[in-house]
Design an enzyme around this catalytic site. Structure first.
Site, PDB file in Angstrom:
ATOM      1  N   LYS A 156       0.846  -1.205   0.000  1.00 55.15           N
ATOM      2  CA  LYS A 156       0.000   0.000   0.000  1.00 55.15           C
ATOM      3  C   LYS A 156       0.874   1.245   0.000  1.00 55.15           C
ATOM      4  O   LYS A 156       1.612   1.490   0.953  1.00 55.15           O
ATOM      5  CB  LYS A 156      -0.907   0.052   1.232  1.00 55.15           C
ATOM      6  CG  LYS A 156      -1.876   1.240   1.132  1.00 55.15           C
ATOM      7  CD  LYS A 156      -2.553   1.577   2.434  1.00 55.15           C
ATOM      8  CE  LYS A 156      -1.837   2.650   3.211  1.00 55.15           C
ATOM      9  NZ  LYS A 156      -1.853   3.996   2.588  1.00 55.15           N
TER      10      LYS A 156
ATOM     11  N   GLU B 135      10.540   0.498  10.020  1.00 51.81           N
ATOM     12  CA  GLU B 135      11.461   1.622   9.773  1.00 51.81           C
ATOM     13  C   GLU B 135      10.706   2.880  10.158  1.00 51.81           C
ATOM     14  O   GLU B 135       9.775   3.277   9.463  1.00 51.81           O
ATOM     15  CB  GLU B 135      11.847   1.701   8.287  1.00 51.81           C
ATOM     16  CG  GLU B 135      12.498   0.463   7.731  1.00 51.81           C
ATOM     17  CD  GLU B 135      13.894   0.250   8.244  1.00 51.81           C
ATOM     18  OE1 GLU B 135      14.445   1.149   8.915  1.00 51.81           O
ATOM     19  OE2 GLU B 135      14.432  -0.836   7.997  1.00 51.81           O
TER      20      GLU B 135
ATOM     21  N   CYS C  69      13.327  10.694   7.019  1.00 54.04           N
ATOM     22  CA  CYS C  69      13.380  10.090   8.361  1.00 54.04           C
ATOM     23  C   CYS C  69      14.770  10.195   8.969  1.00 54.04           C
ATOM     24  O   CYS C  69      14.911  10.317  10.178  1.00 54.04           O
ATOM     25  CB  CYS C  69      12.955   8.630   8.286  1.00 54.04           C
ATOM     26  SG  CYS C  69      13.809   7.749   6.997  1.00 54.04           S
TER      27      CYS C  69
ATOM     28  N   GLU D  41      10.113  14.937  16.313  1.00 54.85           N
ATOM     29  CA  GLU D  41      10.445  14.932  14.892  1.00 54.85           C
ATOM     30  C   GLU D  41       9.554  15.943  14.183  1.00 54.85           C
ATOM     31  O   GLU D  41       8.332  15.917  14.337  1.00 54.85           O
ATOM     32  CB  GLU D  41      10.182  13.534  14.337  1.00 54.85           C
ATOM     33  CG  GLU D  41      10.571  13.395  12.897  1.00 54.85           C
ATOM     34  CD  GLU D  41      10.277  12.018  12.348  1.00 54.85           C
ATOM     35  OE1 GLU D  41       9.212  11.468  12.665  1.00 54.85           O
ATOM     36  OE2 GLU D  41      11.117  11.500  11.606  1.00 54.85           O
TER      37      GLU D  41
HETATM   38  P1  NDP Z   1       2.298   7.293   8.829  1.00 58.23           P
HETATM   39  O1  NDP Z   1       2.875   6.369   9.822  1.00 58.23           O
HETATM   40  O2  NDP Z   1       1.078   8.023   9.168  1.00 58.23           O
HETATM   41  O3  NDP Z   1       1.983   6.526   7.472  1.00 58.23           O
HETATM   42  C1  NDP Z   1       2.809   5.606   6.870  1.00 58.23           C
HETATM   43  C2  NDP Z   1       1.966   4.647   6.060  1.00 58.23           C
HETATM   44  O4  NDP Z   1       1.122   3.877   6.938  1.00 58.23           O
HETATM   45  C3  NDP Z   1       1.000   5.333   5.096  1.00 58.23           C
HETATM   46  O5  NDP Z   1       0.858   4.515   3.959  1.00 58.23           O
HETATM   47  C4  NDP Z   1      -0.293   5.377   5.897  1.00 58.23           C
HETATM   48  O6  NDP Z   1      -1.450   5.525   5.119  1.00 58.23           O
HETATM   49  C5  NDP Z   1      -0.243   4.043   6.598  1.00 58.23           C
HETATM   50  N1  NDP Z   1      -1.032   3.960   7.822  1.00 58.23           N
HETATM   51  C6  NDP Z   1      -1.553   4.967   8.591  1.00 58.23           C
HETATM   52  N2  NDP Z   1      -2.208   4.462   9.657  1.00 58.23           N
HETATM   53  C7  NDP Z   1      -2.080   3.114   9.582  1.00 58.23           C
HETATM   54  C8  NDP Z   1      -2.510   2.028  10.401  1.00 58.23           C
HETATM   55  N3  NDP Z   1      -3.195   2.218  11.520  1.00 58.23           N
HETATM   56  N4  NDP Z   1      -2.205   0.771  10.026  1.00 58.23           N
HETATM   57  C9  NDP Z   1      -1.482   0.542   8.921  1.00 58.23           C
HETATM   58  N5  NDP Z   1      -1.061   1.526   8.091  1.00 58.23           N
HETATM   59  C10 NDP Z   1      -1.337   2.794   8.422  1.00 58.23           C
HETATM   60  O7  NDP Z   1       3.498   8.225   8.440  1.00 58.23           O
HETATM   61  P2  NDP Z   1       3.539   9.334   7.313  1.00 58.23           P
HETATM   62  O8  NDP Z   1       3.081   8.815   6.025  1.00 58.23           O
HETATM   63  O9  NDP Z   1       2.844  10.516   7.860  1.00 58.23           O
HETATM   64  O10 NDP Z   1       5.126   9.545   7.154  1.00 58.23           O
HETATM   65  C11 NDP Z   1       5.835  10.346   7.986  1.00 58.23           C
HETATM   66  C12 NDP Z   1       6.487   9.519   9.092  1.00 58.23           C
HETATM   67  O11 NDP Z   1       7.149   8.364   8.587  1.00 58.23           O
HETATM   68  C13 NDP Z   1       7.550  10.315   9.789  1.00 58.23           C
HETATM   69  O12 NDP Z   1       7.429  10.167  11.169  1.00 58.23           O
HETATM   70  C14 NDP Z   1       8.865   9.680   9.322  1.00 58.23           C
HETATM   71  O13 NDP Z   1       9.888   9.792  10.206  1.00 58.23           O
HETATM   72  C15 NDP Z   1       8.487   8.272   9.073  1.00 58.23           C
HETATM   73  N6  NDP Z   1       9.349   7.708   8.032  1.00 58.23           N
HETATM   74  C16 NDP Z   1      10.324   6.816   8.378  1.00 58.23           C
HETATM   75  C17 NDP Z   1      11.181   6.324   7.434  1.00 58.23           C
HETATM   76  C18 NDP Z   1      12.243   5.325   7.790  1.00 58.23           C
HETATM   77  O14 NDP Z   1      12.845   4.771   6.903  1.00 58.23           O
HETATM   78  N7  NDP Z   1      12.521   5.069   9.040  1.00 58.23           N
HETATM   79  C19 NDP Z   1      11.090   6.725   6.037  1.00 58.23           C
HETATM   80  C20 NDP Z   1      10.025   7.631   5.787  1.00 58.23           C
HETATM   81  C21 NDP Z   1       9.194   8.103   6.759  1.00 58.23           C
HETATM   82  P3  NDP Z   1      -1.900   7.027   4.707  1.00 58.23           P
HETATM   83  O15 NDP Z   1      -0.919   7.537   3.749  1.00 58.23           O
HETATM   84  O16 NDP Z   1      -3.214   6.904   4.099  1.00 58.23           O
HETATM   85  O17 NDP Z   1      -1.919   7.808   5.991  1.00 58.23           O
END
Ligand code: NDP
Length: 789
Positions: free
Chosen positions: A190, A264, A298, A395
């Site tokens: 997804k 991650e 991130c 963050e």
């Molecule tokens: P989220 O955790 O909100 O979303 C990440 C993904 O999970 C999206 O596809 C989101 O869908 C989906 N999602 C949201 N809620 C749920 C749930 N309850 N169960 C399963 N999937 C869910 O993060 P963001 O997209 O807002 O990204 C920003 C965050 O991600 C920052 O905190 C950043 O640090 C972290 N990040 C970490 C990385 C790493 O490699 N460690 C790399 C990139 C980002 P939807 O888009 O519809 O909300």
């Protein structure tokens, strides 16, 4: 502007990238998309729109995946699984290679579409995101060829559920899909709601590359769609990149299900500049660390820690450089920074800055202009903050840098580690000795020395602490998509009924109550209660302390003080383990007799358990200086050293059976790798391990390295699981206990191993004298050290 005027002000002219091809592709799909399931696009259904955050124009309508869609996709992946696994490594490699070639052929289209959907500048999507994604597929085509020989005894998980964020849409997709396919898994992915377009274009690429249907399925949607993937019963492994908050929800949902999990998560990475750094290089590096991808990274170097002696000049130069950064149209090739992903992201960051202002910080915004419409923010610098300030600890995930100063290297390390996260760090110093001294002291999965944001498919990427667990990239990343064959064949573990005393203890012997063992000393239990130890045939043979929360707390405190053990030379740790083995060997008869008495073992079985325990101590003494890291072949002039580091404090809860051997089989690898331990021995036969106190005391084990608390296993396991001072937890017990510890450990996202309620044959040396627990006792830190005269 005419040529004279350009010469006069030396300003940039517009350098627009054409978007006709991307628009053509969107138009070709009627700007409406369904999901990609079982090799084809489904018709578009109700959902949401994908918006260009720079122009606010609608790009396409996207379907919102329901539980039914997810179920269809999982079923398609399940059906495809045996066919995909029946292919040879070479056949799978050819598909991965074909995907890489297709991505390369359409690289410009991907880059433009990515910039339109996400807002990142074309300079970055064209030169970083897409080439790195391509490199990932090439690299993993190689793993498809070699996985069977390099990872003998492992199998792919099966159907993987993969959920990715919006900051590097295609790159994160490739980090998930390439290793999963190379290992022989099929998958449902997804993409993030804000940025689904390149994932859909990728689906088309999969078709063009002839990938068998059902191997890759893409379901678009919101958080609930992601949750449906996580909750689906027929998904074998979840790989998630996103926020720590959602990572914790996923940890709870998957607890006890047996699903594999890699996370991650977020970061607040320190960028440490020493007074002997090349200041101009450090400034350029910092621009890349925090303003690359609008700071929506991130591993962004979002916390500047600068040596006090150069703070003023450094901040002055930094502001001058910030003022030159150009923010604007992402499709203009000479822009430094584009738009943030969506208006909500801009609002959230503004709110955080408002809060920061209330807490007394100073905010500096770069002087350059930003467009009046679209989700733009200026490069921002925060000063006059202390470590407790919300902008320093939270963050921000945007173009905002916070700056603090330090006086000496120890303070720099303390500030760097003063965070719940542990993803990455940059260290800047022209004194390589200093930089290499600092790198191992920072608790993070990556350390870049005199560079930043270096990423490659051959080097693992992933965090310590609340930045998650598991690695992506390199051999360490492949392990995240494989499991041991033998784990699938285990039978359930059955808890013994509480033993009942049939006879009173022989009153002629001196009464003996074993205490706990904490910080190198025997310590009376806090509760003041004792626990009877009853043999299997009902004889009351002694008492031990009934450990409670406070005892665990004291044990963890002592273990944290014992952490210096990890920086002792491996040879020294090996010597201590040999010594433990030698001292146990002296008293083998006595221990065998104890096991006979406790568990009614035959003389031969008791002797065998003690002999195997001695062998295991020797085995891990042998491993202590041999289980080591690697130097990865990264495509720049740099050494990327994958260092093996201890987890820290490991809580170990032993099963009821194999009263001596099971405890030793976990204790020995943990301490061999430099961890300190709080061990809860078998709760119905603890005397084998309380007798072991004397062996520990006569073997020169430093205080605090081994701590032992007796009592009810599941109660003490819960306290260990909830304790933030415990970095990893190993639990061998019943199914209910396995579920409980995984759920209870979400607080600090500690890495948990459980036997999943299965019965392990601890006498099997092939499984328990090798790298099984060594892998779990360690984490990989990649230290990048560029070189060149
Ligand atoms: P989220 O955790 O909100 O979303 C990440 C993904 O999970 C999206 O596809 C989101 O869908 C989906 N999602 C949201 N809620 C749920 C749930 N309850 N169960 C399963 N999937 C869910 O993060 P963001 O997209 O807002 O990204 C920003 C965050 O991600 C920052 O905190 C950043 O640090 C972290 N990040 C970490 C990385 C790493 O490699 N460690 C790399 C990139 C980002 P939807 O888009 O519809 O909300």
């Amino acid at each position: 502007m005419n040529i004279n005027e350009i010469f006069a002000n030396l300003d940039y002219g517009p350098a627009p990238e054409a978007k006709d091809m991307a628009n053509g592709w969107l138009d070709g799909h009627g700007r409406k998309f369904g999901h990609f399931i079982d090799g084809q696009f489904t018709p578009h259904k109700k959902g949401f729109t994908s918006i260009n955050p720079a122009t606010e124009e609608e790009l396409a309508r996207i379907s919102n995946g329901t539980k039914v869609d997810v179920d269809k996709a999982v079923k398609a992946a399940r059906v495809a699984l045996p066919l995909w696994q029946a292919l040879s490594g070479f056949e799978r490699a050819k598909y991965l290679y074909a995907i890489a070639r297709q991505l390369q052929k359409h690289s410009r289209l991907f880059a433009v579409l990515e910039s339109m959907d996400n807002g990142k500048v074309i300079r970055e999507s064209r030169d970083a995101d897409i080439p790195l994604a391509v490199r990932h597929f090439y690299h993993h085509a190689g793993w498809a060829m070699h996985v069977e020989t390099r990872f003998k005894g492992y199998s792919p998980y099966g159907v993987c559920g993969q959920i990715i964020p919006w900051n590097f849409p295609l790159l994160m997709l490739s980090w998930k899909i390439a290793p999963a396919l190379a290992a022989g898994n099929t998958l449902v992915l997804k993409p993030a709601e804000f940025t689904p377009l390149t994932a859909l274009l990728f689906a088309q690429i999969c078709s063009e590359a002839g990938l068998p249907k059902g191997v890759v399925n893409i379901v678009t949607g919101e958080g609930e769609t992601g949750a449906a993937i996580v909750e689906h019963e027929d998904v074998d492994k979840i790989a998630f990149t996103g926020s720590t908050e959602v990572g914790k929800i996923i940890r709870k949902t998957t607890a006890g299900t047996g699903k594999g999990l890699s996370l991650e998560l977020g970061g607040k990475s320190p960028y440490i500049v020493f007074e002997n750094a090349d200041i101009d290089s450090a400034i350029e590096g910092l621009v890349d660390a925090i303003w690359f991808n609008q700071g929506e990274v991130c591993c962004a170097g979002s916390r500047l820690l600068v040596h006090e002696s150069i703070e003023t000049i450094f901040i002055e130069k930094l502001k001058a450089r910030m003022d030159k950064l150009r923010v604007g149209d992402p499709l203009d090739k000479s822009m430094d920074m584009g738009a943030l992903v969506a208006p909500i992201q801009v609002q959230n960051i503004k709110k955080m800055l408002e809060q920061g202002k209330k807490e007394g910080c100073t905010i500096y915004e770069a002087k350059g202009k930003i467009p009046a419409t679209g989700s733009f923010l200026k490069p921002t610098l925060i000063t006059d903050v202390s470590p407790a300030h919300s902008l320093v600890s939270e963050e921000i995930f945007g173009p905002v840098l916070v700056a603090l100063s330090f006086r000496n290297p120890d303070e720099a390390v303390a500030l760097a580690n003063n965070t719940k996260y542990g993803l990455a760090a940059s260290v800047w110093s022209e004194n390589i000795n200093l930089a290499l001294d600092i790198a191992p002291r920072i608790k993070s999965g990556i350390v870049w020395i005199n560079c930043t944001n270096q990423l490659d498919a051959s080097a693992g990427f992933g965090g310590y602490k609340e930045s998650g667990f598991g690695r992506e990239g390199g051999a360490e990343g492949m392990v995240s998509y494989l499991k041991r064959d033998w784990e699938a064949k285990l039978k359930p573990y059955v808890l013994e009924q509480p033993r009942k005393a049939a006879e009173v203890k022989n009153s002629s012997s001196i009464d003996h109550t074993a205490k706990n063992y904490i910080g190198g000393k025997q310590a009376r239990g806090d509760s003041g209660y004792s626990r009877q130890v009853i043999s299997q045939n009902g004889a009351m043979i002694g008492t031990v302390a009934e450990g409670n929360r406070k005892d665990i707390r004291n044990g963890v405190e002592a273990a944290r003080k014992g952490l210096g053990w990890g920086s002792k030379p491996a040879h020294f740790r090996a010597q201590i383990l040999y010594y433990l083995g030698e001292n146990l060997d002296y008293r083998r008869q006595e221990f065998a007799e104890r096991l006979r008495q406790l568990n009614s073992l035959s003389a031969a079985a008791a002797k065998n358990e003690v002999d195997l325990s001695i062998q295991r101590l020797f085995a891990y003494a042998g491993w202590a200086d041999k289980y080591d890291g690697a130097v990865h072949n990264v495509p720049i002039r740099a050494i990327a050293a994958a260092m093996i580091e201890p987890m820290g404090v490991i809580g170990i809860v032993a099963p009821q059976n194999f009263a001596l051997l099971a405890s030793i089989s976990m204790l020995a690898p943990a301490i061999a790798m430099g961890n300190s331990v709080v061990l809860v021995p078998s709760d119905n036969a603890p005397l084998a391990m309380t007798d072991f106190y004397q062996i520990i005391q006569t073997s020169d084990v430093p205080d605090g390295v081994i701590n032992i608390i007796t009592g009810g296993s599941n109660d003490l396991a819960k306290t260990l699981a909830e304790h933030d001072g415990v970095d990893a937890l190993w639990f061998a017990g019943d199914q209910a206990g396995s579920v409980m510890v995984e759920k209870a450990s979400t607080g600090n996202l500690k890495q948990v191993w459980t036997n999943l309620g299965k019965d392990l044959n601890w006498s099997d040396s092939e499984k328990f004298a090798g790298d099984y627990f060594l892998q779990k006792a360690t984490q990989v830190k990649n230290v990048w050290i560029p070189y060149g005269a």
